[in-house]
Scaffold this motif. Structure first.
Motif, PDB file in Angstrom:
ATOM      1  N   UNK A 161     -10.356  13.511  18.929  1.00 44.25           N
ATOM      2  CA  UNK A 161      -9.793  14.701  18.298  1.00 44.25           C
ATOM      3  C   UNK A 161     -10.645  15.029  17.075  1.00 44.25           C
ATOM      4  N   UNK A 162     -11.006  16.287  16.900  1.00 37.20           N
ATOM      5  CA  UNK A 162     -11.804  16.684  15.746  1.00 37.20           C
ATOM      6  C   UNK A 162     -11.866  18.197  15.616  1.00 37.20           C
ATOM      7  N   UNK A 163     -12.702  18.657  14.677  1.00 35.56           N
ATOM      8  CA  UNK A 163     -12.918  20.077  14.440  1.00 35.56           C
ATOM      9  C   UNK A 163     -14.375  20.400  14.753  1.00 35.56           C
ATOM     10  N   UNK A 164     -14.607  21.494  15.469  1.00 34.58           N
ATOM     11  CA  UNK A 164     -15.957  21.866  15.867  1.00 34.58           C
ATOM     12  C   UNK A 164     -16.302  21.282  17.220  1.00 34.58           C
ATOM     13  N   UNK A 165     -17.315  21.858  17.860  1.00 29.43           N
ATOM     14  CA  UNK A 165     -17.763  21.330  19.144  1.00 29.43           C
ATOM     15  C   UNK A 165     -18.377  19.945  18.957  1.00 29.43           C
ATOM     16  N   UNK A 166     -18.481  19.200  20.051  1.00 31.25           N
ATOM     17  CA  UNK A 166     -19.023  17.849  19.975  1.00 31.25           C
ATOM     18  C   UNK A 166     -20.465  17.861  19.489  1.00 31.25           C
ATOM     19  N   UNK A 167     -21.207  18.947  19.830  1.00 30.34           N
ATOM     20  CA  UNK A 167     -22.585  19.099  19.339  1.00 30.34           C
ATOM     21  C   UNK A 167     -22.984  20.555  19.457  1.00 30.34           C
TER      22      UNK A 167
END
Length: 625
Positions: A619-625
């Protein structure tokens, strides 16, 4: 000014249209009255067009009656005002499609809206019909730009010729193309130092006999100009002289709008202004100077924030920062960061990761595009393959060559203790770091096109083992958007690394390469992929190769889905065989916000080893890369 000449027949409507604007000119007088009527007037719209496709869509999208039909109008007068506004909006939209002989009829309760009195009595709801006959398609016949800027050989001053944007004989005579041609004609003079270039005349004549349009645009370049004195107003804690220097604009420097754009971006990078705006003087002075006033509004001197990440493998991580802006009046920044991670159930504080650090940044060091950066940090982190307790100090410079290209370099000292398969070891290293980044993406948090390249070289000397080493990394990312509004995006990432130096047991684990985790090979724990020491343990390697491929699709405006595959190699001295490649596959969902997409990914390791998880959730904010 030249005249805008279009035959009256080209604006034919079933009843007189009321006030629409084109090319800056107003046609007819808007006779609508804003009446404060509290009675809601509901209506049902029927829209028809004699031509389908893009023309119909343009007319339909221009109609506020169609767009707002789910909401009642403000009384009868409000409905009539909305309808009368639609005459001009629809006609203007058809002009932009190259149709200059449109007939627009808007009837409310069977009566043309232009003839209805504001106090007319209507049923509630009332039927509204919008009928559009776009008429024939018009094309450009003769197009001319009088006093056009001369051709320049300077690539930085070149502007597209209007013909390349559709302003040519035989092309569809869109009104937006005429406006774009004017902008390009003015920009061509401005790029060559004529700051006050402007449109002096515009003649647009529609010939309804052969459905063509003749256009003549006249440009007044004005005088050649140089940047004059810059007066800074609005500063409170900031030093106005530093602000002026940070623009990079020198008195007597030939005017160039690109230099003005770069100056604006330098000010934005300072992160101390809520707003910063250049305002040119009304006239160029007799000596050719163009003075500017720089109006600024400062941000508060402090800022703080917090964030969190979570994965089922690495646990919960929480972090926060406190930022002080403009410490000494020249946009100096001090940021303190703290993080606690690897928080899992049952709670065991002995397994937590900790980090605390501070970064001081002095913008405008040596040049307006160079920052001096000093940082210290201490951490204690438990990885699956080793435990690190370290302190680090870094001093270096960051230089901005352009919006996309940056470079950095400096010195770094680290004192660390590691516990891994080789036991407990202490390292004391002094190194030099140098790197460059080219970021041509359209967004840093949700890119849909462009590419990203980064390379770093870190030679170092270890005082504990009296050995030298060189660590090299390079990474590339690229993005391809498909369909309208980039509804589908294909993203790829490749990263490689190499370490030249002593044997593995004489190299600090944080210098060696590992893979695995949310920013690497998903499905595996962070830094869990390394080199098998043959005794059941895992060490870092000299070589790294990672790759990721991700397909992203927006299901709605706010929701997206993702499928991905990640792979990673870590090798001791030579690249391993294919069966040692670690692969992870998975899927995820995205919720798009103004700050970037919220990310939820589920990954499965395809060729897991003993101890690897069955799956991992990120879970996070922004695309993975």
């Amino acid at each position: 000014m030249g005249a805008l000449c279009i035959a009256a027949a080209s604006l034919a409507v079933a009843a007189p249209a009321h006030g629409f604007e084109l090319f800056g000119f107003k046609f007819f007088e808007d006779e609508t009255q804003d009446a404060a009527i509290i009675d809601p007037q509901n209506y049902v719209v029927t829209f028809s067009s004699s031509e389908s496709g893009a023309v119909e869509n343009a007319a339909r999208n221009a109609s506020s009656l169609v767009a707002d039909q789910g909401e009642p109008a403000s009384g009868v007068a409000g409905l009539i005002a909305k309808a009368r506004g639609d005459y001009r909006r629809i006609i203007a939209a058809l002009y932009n499609e190259g149709h200059y002989g449109a007939v627009v009829s808007i009837r409310i309760g069977g009566v043309e809206a232009a003839t209805l009195a504001p106090d007319a009595r209507l049923p509630n709801p009332v039927d509204v019909t919008v009928a559009v006959e776009p008429g024939p398609l018009f094309t450009f016949n003769s197009v001319d730009i009088a006093n056009q800027a001369p051709v320049t050989s300077d690539p930085g001053d070149q502007v597209d010729l209007p013909v390349l944007r559709g302003f040519g004989a035989g092309q569809v005579a869109r009104s937006s193309v005429i406006l774009a041609a004017e902008q390009l004609a003015v920009q061509a003079w401005q790029q060559q130092g004529y700051a006050k270039a402007a449109i002096a005349g515009r003649d647009v004549v529609a010939n309804h006999a052969n459905n063509t349009v003749d256009v003549t645009i006249t440009v007044d370049p004005g005088r050649l100009a140089a940047f004059g004195d810059i007066t800074v107003t609005g500063t409170q804690a900031m030093n106005p002289e530093f602000v002026r220097q940070q623009t990079g604009l020198a008195v007597g420097q030939e005017y160039d709008p690109d230099d003005l754009t770069r100056a604006q971006k330098r000010l934005d990078r300072l992160e101390v202004f809520r707003a910063a705006r250049f305002q040119a003087a009304q006239d160029i002075s007799p000596d050719g100077m163009l003075p500017y006033e720089l109006l600024v509004e400062e941000l508060p001197g402090r800022r703080f924030g917090a964030g969190a990440t979570y994965s089922t493998v690495d646990g919960l991580g929480v972090e926060g920062f406190h930022l002080w802006r403009n410490l000494f009046g020249q946009a100096e920044r001090l940021r303190l960061d703290a993080r606690v991670a690897s928080i899992a159930w049952p709670i065991d504080t002995a397994q937590f990761d900790y980090m605390f650090g501070g970064t001081f940044t002095k913008p405008g060091f040596l040049t307006p595009d160079t920052d001096l950066v000093a940082a210290i940090a201490a951490e204690r982190t438990i990885y699956p393959t080793y435990t690190e307790t370290s302190a680090q100090a870094r001093l270096g410079l960051t230089h901005y060559f352009s919006d996309q290209l940056t470079a950095e370099g400096g010195v770094v000292y680290e004192r660390a203790r590691f516990d891994d398969v080789f036991g407990t070891r202490d390292f004391s290293t002094l190194g030099i770091y140098a790197g460059a980044t080219f970021d041509g993406r359209d967004s840093t948090v949700d890119p849909t096109e462009g590419f990203y390249l980064a390379g770093n070289a870190e030679p170092y000397y270890d005082f504990s083992y009296e050995k030298m080493g060189l660590r090299l990394t390079v990474e590339g990312r690229t993005y391809f958007g498909f369909s309208e509004n980039d509804q589908f995006v294909l993203a790829g990432r490749v990263k490689a690394g190499a370490l030249l130096g002593p044997s593995l047991n004489e190299i600090a684990p944080d210098k060696l390469f590992f893979a695995g985790g949310g920013g690497s090979v998903r499905g595996y724990a962070a830094k869990s992929i390394g080199v098998d020491d043959g005794k059941g343990g895992v060490t870092g390697g000299r070589y790294l190769l990672e790759a990721s491929l991700e397909a992203r699709a927006k299901v709605t405006q706010d929701i997206g889905v993702v499928g991905f595959v990640d792979g990673g190699y870590v090798a001791a001295d030579t690249f391993p065989s294919l069966d040692e490649l670690r692969l992870g596959v998975g899927a995820g969902v995205r919720y798009y916000t103004g700050l970037g997409p919220l990310r939820l990914d589920v990954a499965i390791p395809l060729n897991k080893r003993p101890g690897d998880p069955d799956y991992a959730l990120y879970v996070g904010i922004g695309q993975a890369f």
